[in-house]
Scaffold this motif. Sequence first.
Motif: not given
Length: 440
Positions: A404-429
């Motif tokens: 449970l602790v591993s899943a919760l920490v992983a979700v927080v870290l992965l969400r941050r990375r997901d937002r980064f790649y979402d912003q990167l995709c928007t700004a890729e051009e």
Amino acid sequence: MTPPDHPSAPLRAFARLKRMERRHVAAVLRTETVGGALLIVFAILGLLWANSPWRHSYDTVKDTVVGPHLWHLDLSLASWSADFLLAFFFLVAGIELKHELQAGELSNARAAVLPVVSALCGMVVPIAVYLVVSAGHADAGDGWAVPTATDIAFALAVLAVVGQNLPSALRAFLLTLAVVDDLGAIIIIAIAYTAKIDVVALAIAAVLIAAFYVVQRMRIASLWLNVPLGLAIWIAVHASGIHATVAGVAIGLMLRGRVHDDAYTDGAQDDAPQAEEPQSPAEKVQWLLQPFSAGFCVPVFAIMSAGVYIGGDTLGKLVSDRIPLAIAAGLFIGKSVGVFGGAYLTARFTRAELSDELRWRDIAAVSALTGVGFTVSLLISELAFTDNLALLNLAKAGVLFGSLVSALVAVVLLRRRDRFYDQLCTAEESEDAELMLGRE
């Protein structure tokens, strides 16, 4: 007689679904998110049942013995779920391992080095953490392997839900790592948790596995031959004293994974996908068994194994007894440090390189996710502490807490990375994309 689909026809509970509906249900069960969700739901159901006023009925159901005494098949329902149903789970894992060896990351030695070393370190470091934390405990020795396994179904489900914008290379890294992890877990189960071996039964199992291999090489696709032969392999492995799930991996590895010109027809492929390219027997078996494994086998095992009674002093011992603490620490700290450290040191001191699509922060996030060790960790817990029910209950509590602790920490870290790649995709051009990458 009124047709079943007529408006005036009576409604029948649990009636056989139509072919199109069966295909839809099977397709849904093949998705990673649904399989992971079912695992969570049934684990929660088992936990609630074991802590409800009807908890005695939970123990009664688990301990109900079914099967003939012949070949040691008089097993409790809990044992049937762990020995027989999980064999299908490991059969699918064996097919995935075969695919990785033939066409995936493991087929390329240079590409395979990094995830393989990460997986091995992700097993060794948790063992070290467990031994350090549990040092001095009289019964600690048997549980050293509990925190070594990653639950591939749950991990991929979390990644699919949380990381929709993450690079596909990250999923490939996790899948390859988890496949090697599963192989390591089954080797540990076969060697470390086999108290006594019946040499005759083991020899019979070896002969049957060899026969199954020959049948596959001869391209004999008859279900009337392959299914009884596979069942006989399971019975022989079970009777030998080696955990019966090993039979699943063996069958998965023996299935023919190469596509040939001749069609693999067995009269039961109505639900198989209609593709232009022919499928190998291994791919078709995986296609057929994946819904059964994800929709029935793993959930039943979850409800049978996750029923940890948390009343009394269980919660207090969860943070005071060194066994559950060692297991939780091994999963949360050992897996993340081992996987990330193995990947980083491999890239640092060898010619292996991280994929151009990935960043080390991505590896750190997915390393935390590998600490979710639900299915196989619970299985190893039952093998390690089978003679001490109180300690088994604490060990399972440690698995649930660490996962449970591993899943919760992983979700927080992965969400941050997901937002980064979402912003990167928007700004890729724009020039902003280069600036964002530069800050990484």
